[in-house]
Design an enzyme around this catalytic site. Structure first.
Site, PDB file in Angstrom:
ATOM      1  N   ASP A   1      -3.132  -2.951   3.831  1.00 49.01           N
ATOM      2  CA  ASP A   1      -3.442  -1.833   3.057  1.00 49.01           C
ATOM      3  C   ASP A   1      -4.675  -0.721   3.302  1.00 49.01           C
ATOM      4  O   ASP A   1      -4.729   0.758   2.314  1.00 49.01           O
ATOM      5  CB  ASP A   1      -4.705  -3.165   1.356  1.00 49.01           C
ATOM      6  CG  ASP A   1      -3.342  -4.182   1.243  1.00 49.01           C
ATOM      7  OD1 ASP A   1      -3.008  -4.936   1.404  1.00 49.01           O
ATOM      8  OD2 ASP A   1      -2.891  -3.480   0.208  1.00 49.01           O
TER       9      ASP A   1
ATOM     10  N   ASN B   1      -5.959  -6.601   4.823  1.00 50.85           N
ATOM     11  CA  ASN B   1      -4.768  -7.141   3.956  1.00 50.85           C
ATOM     12  C   ASN B   1      -4.661  -8.072   3.338  1.00 50.85           C
ATOM     13  O   ASN B   1      -5.158  -8.751   3.029  1.00 50.85           O
ATOM     14  CB  ASN B   1      -3.261  -6.991   5.364  1.00 50.85           C
ATOM     15  CG  ASN B   1      -2.001  -7.136   5.179  1.00 50.85           C
ATOM     16  OD1 ASN B   1      -1.963  -6.616   4.890  1.00 50.85           O
ATOM     17  ND2 ASN B   1      -1.240  -8.637   6.029  1.00 50.85           N
ATOM     18  N   LYS B   2      -3.836  -9.001   2.864  1.00 48.10           N
ATOM     19  CA  LYS B   2      -3.271 -10.072   1.757  1.00 48.10           C
ATOM     20  C   LYS B   2      -4.263 -11.245   2.268  1.00 48.10           C
ATOM     21  O   LYS B   2      -3.859 -11.879   3.579  1.00 48.10           O
ATOM     22  CB  LYS B   2      -2.297 -10.643   1.889  1.00 48.10           C
ATOM     23  CG  LYS B   2      -1.244 -11.312   1.115  1.00 48.10           C
ATOM     24  CD  LYS B   2      -2.200 -10.994  -0.128  1.00 48.10           C
ATOM     25  CE  LYS B   2      -1.505  -9.938  -0.953  1.00 48.10           C
ATOM     26  NZ  LYS B   2      -2.560  -9.776  -2.113  1.00 48.10           N
TER      27      LYS B   2
ATOM     28  N   ALA C   1       0.912  -1.649   0.167  1.00 50.51           N
ATOM     29  CA  ALA C   1       0.233  -0.043  -0.088  1.00 50.51           C
ATOM     30  C   ALA C   1       1.279   1.213  -0.043  1.00 50.51           C
ATOM     31  O   ALA C   1       0.551   2.378  -0.835  1.00 50.51           O
ATOM     32  CB  ALA C   1      -0.907   0.273   1.040  1.00 50.51           C
TER      33      ALA C   1
ATOM     34  N   ARG D   1      -5.661  -0.218  -8.932  1.00 46.75           N
ATOM     35  CA  ARG D   1      -6.036  -1.408  -7.087  1.00 46.75           C
ATOM     36  C   ARG D   1      -6.631  -1.383  -6.458  1.00 46.75           C
ATOM     37  O   ARG D   1      -6.657   0.833  -6.064  1.00 46.75           O
ATOM     38  CB  ARG D   1      -4.317  -1.542  -6.431  1.00 46.75           C
ATOM     39  CG  ARG D   1      -3.378  -2.432  -7.400  1.00 46.75           C
ATOM     40  CD  ARG D   1      -2.895  -3.178  -7.313  1.00 46.75           C
ATOM     41  NE  ARG D   1      -3.049  -4.152  -6.058  1.00 46.75           N
ATOM     42  CZ  ARG D   1      -2.775  -5.182  -5.684  1.00 46.75           C
ATOM     43  NH1 ARG D   1      -1.331  -5.008  -5.125  1.00 46.75           N
ATOM     44  NH2 ARG D   1      -2.878  -6.039  -5.106  1.00 46.75           N
TER      45      ARG D   1
HETATM   46  O1  MRU Z   1      -0.719  -7.583  -3.025  1.00 44.97           O
HETATM   47  P1  MRU Z   1      -0.426  -6.652  -2.789  1.00 44.97           P
HETATM   48  O2  MRU Z   1       1.237  -7.500  -2.881  1.00 44.97           O
HETATM   49  O3  MRU Z   1       0.237  -5.519  -3.091  1.00 44.97           O
HETATM   50  O4  MRU Z   1      -0.256  -7.313  -1.198  1.00 44.97           O
HETATM   51  C1  MRU Z   1       0.356  -6.201  -0.212  1.00 44.97           C
HETATM   52  C2  MRU Z   1       0.031  -6.195   0.931  1.00 44.97           C
HETATM   53  O5  MRU Z   1      -0.995  -7.040   1.965  1.00 44.97           O
HETATM   54  C3  MRU Z   1       0.683  -5.567   2.560  1.00 44.97           C
HETATM   55  O6  MRU Z   1       0.807  -5.988   3.569  1.00 44.97           O
HETATM   56  C4  MRU Z   1       0.365  -4.904   2.250  1.00 44.97           C
HETATM   57  O7  MRU Z   1       0.172  -3.605   1.272  1.00 44.97           O
HETATM   58  C5  MRU Z   1       1.382  -3.742   3.542  1.00 44.97           C
HETATM   59  S1  MRU Z   1       2.937  -2.995   2.913  1.00 44.97           S
HETATM   60  C6  MRU Z   1       3.405  -2.105   4.102  1.00 44.97           C
END
Ligand code: MRU
Length: 359
Positions: free
Chosen positions: A248, A258-259, A61, A100
């Site tokens: 995120d 989050n992921k 993010a 996104r």
């Molecule tokens: O799909 P991505 O790789 O952009 O997802 C990233 C994540 O879920 C991270 O944990 C989140 O963005 C925090 S980054 C400091």
């Protein structure tokens, strides 16, 4: 080579950033090629920036927010006549905003850039571009500073010998530099508290196995990669002391997007009484989204699930459901670590106070 760390590095390489503005242009480290190759993409047009964000060449993010800020500047570089400035800004803003949906840092950065653009556009294309460039550099350096502050505030939460589990990649690669969850781990390691990191591989795109492992190796922090499905077994055997992840988007009530897979880890942590921490800058908190239910969740190409590194593994290519993020309800979150301090439940109040304090 140290077999535990997978690295021969012992120094803390905390100055690294995946985003660089040099020689009048934007360069992004292509994270889709890591760890095999370190290739930088020269982003000479906003379409290249947008494509890099969409296909996760730049991801995480805060890193998406910083890249979008520079992306606005890249987009204005082609403007020769002042009368084209407004139309071009709108085009570039819309292009980047559409990349996104979940990471709120994207909207946060683009809306700040828009405000600044509107306050300066009457000065003409060149002056407006210069103002936006200085601002984008500030967004970048502020993000690194926020990550360092998050790391500093987190130290008191850890104890000597802690084995910490993390999911996805919330490191320097996912931010302007230093990282949120990996920044917390780095800070804990530098203070002699974090002894080892369990790195969830993080299917489908393996941000843990490819990116977090790469970063921890460079930092000289001991780690082992585990399959996502191993996390519960390790917890039940008493092999995990603390969990820290990034985010995120955090809703106003402290629900955390989050992921995909983060929610599973949080539920397991609650079952085993393991503190589950979220590390994120205030730019990841979305006061306009009341609860996690309202957070838009990105769905991605199903072939990301059925293929690994381009190799089709399923009998039916693309017959998969690929939601990229999940939401962890606030009651499973032991603390949210921000640059202004450690927030605790009730999050509606602690988040409101933190945002007010930051202005
Ligand atoms: O799909 P991505 O790789 O952009 O997802 C990233 C994540 O879920 C991270 O944990 C989140 O963005 C925090 S980054 C400091």
């Amino acid at each position: 080579m140290d077999k535990t760390t997978g690295s021969n590095s012992t120094t803390t390489d905390a100055a690294f950033s995946p985003i660089e503005w040099r020689d009048g242009g934007l360069y992004l480290l292509d994270q889709t090629l890591l760890p095999a190759e370190e290739t930088w993409i020269h982003c000479s047009t906003p379409e290249i920036v947008a494509d890099a964000i969409r296909r996760l060449a730049v991801r995480g993010a805060p890193a998406i927010g910083v890249s979008a800020a520079y992306g606005l500047v890249v987009g204005l570089q082609s403007v020769k006549r002042d009368e084209d400035l407004d139309r071009r800004f709108r085009e570039v803003y819309d292009l980047l905003m559409g990349t996104r949906p979940t990471a709120v840092n994207l909207r946060w950065a683009l809306d700040l850039g828009k405000e600044l653009f509107e306050a300066n556009r009457s000065r003409g294309a060149k002056a407006t571009r210069e103002v936006l460039l200085e601002w984008a550099k500030g967004v970048h350096s502020d993000d690194i500073e926020s990550c360092r502050q998050i790391g500093a505030h987190s130290v008191a939460l850890f104890q000597e010998g802690d084995r910490v589990l993390t999911h996805c990649n919330a490191g320097a690669l996912a931010t302007g530099g230093y990282g949120t969850a990996v920044g917390v781990i780095t800070s804990g390691f530098d203070h002699g508290k974090v002894a080892k990191v369990w790195v969830d591989e993080t299917r489908p795109l393996l941000q843990g196995a490819r990116l977090t492992a790469w970063e921890l190796g460079r930092l000289g922090i001991p780690y082992q990669v585990i399959t996502d499905s191993s996390a519960g077994a390790l917890m039940s055997r008493g092999m995990v002391d603390r969990i820290v992840v990034g985010s995120d988007r955090i809703a106003a009530n402290g629900d955390v997007a989050n992921k995909i897979g983060t929610y599973t880890v949080a539920v397991l942590a609650a079952r085993h009484n393991i503190p589950f921490y979220v590390a994120a800058p205030l730019s990841t908190i979305d006061p306009h989204t009341a609860t996690g239910d309202a957070i838009p969740i990105e769905e991605r190409d199903p072939t990301e699930v059925t293929r690994i590194a381009g190799v089709e593994l399923s009998p039916n290519s693309g017959m998969a459901h690929n939601i990229a993020f999940d939401v962890t309800p606030n009651e499973l979150v032991a603390a949210i670590i921000t640059e202004v301090g450690v927030l605790r439940a009730p999050y509606v109040e602690s988040i409101r106070e933190a945002l007010a304090q930051a202005g």
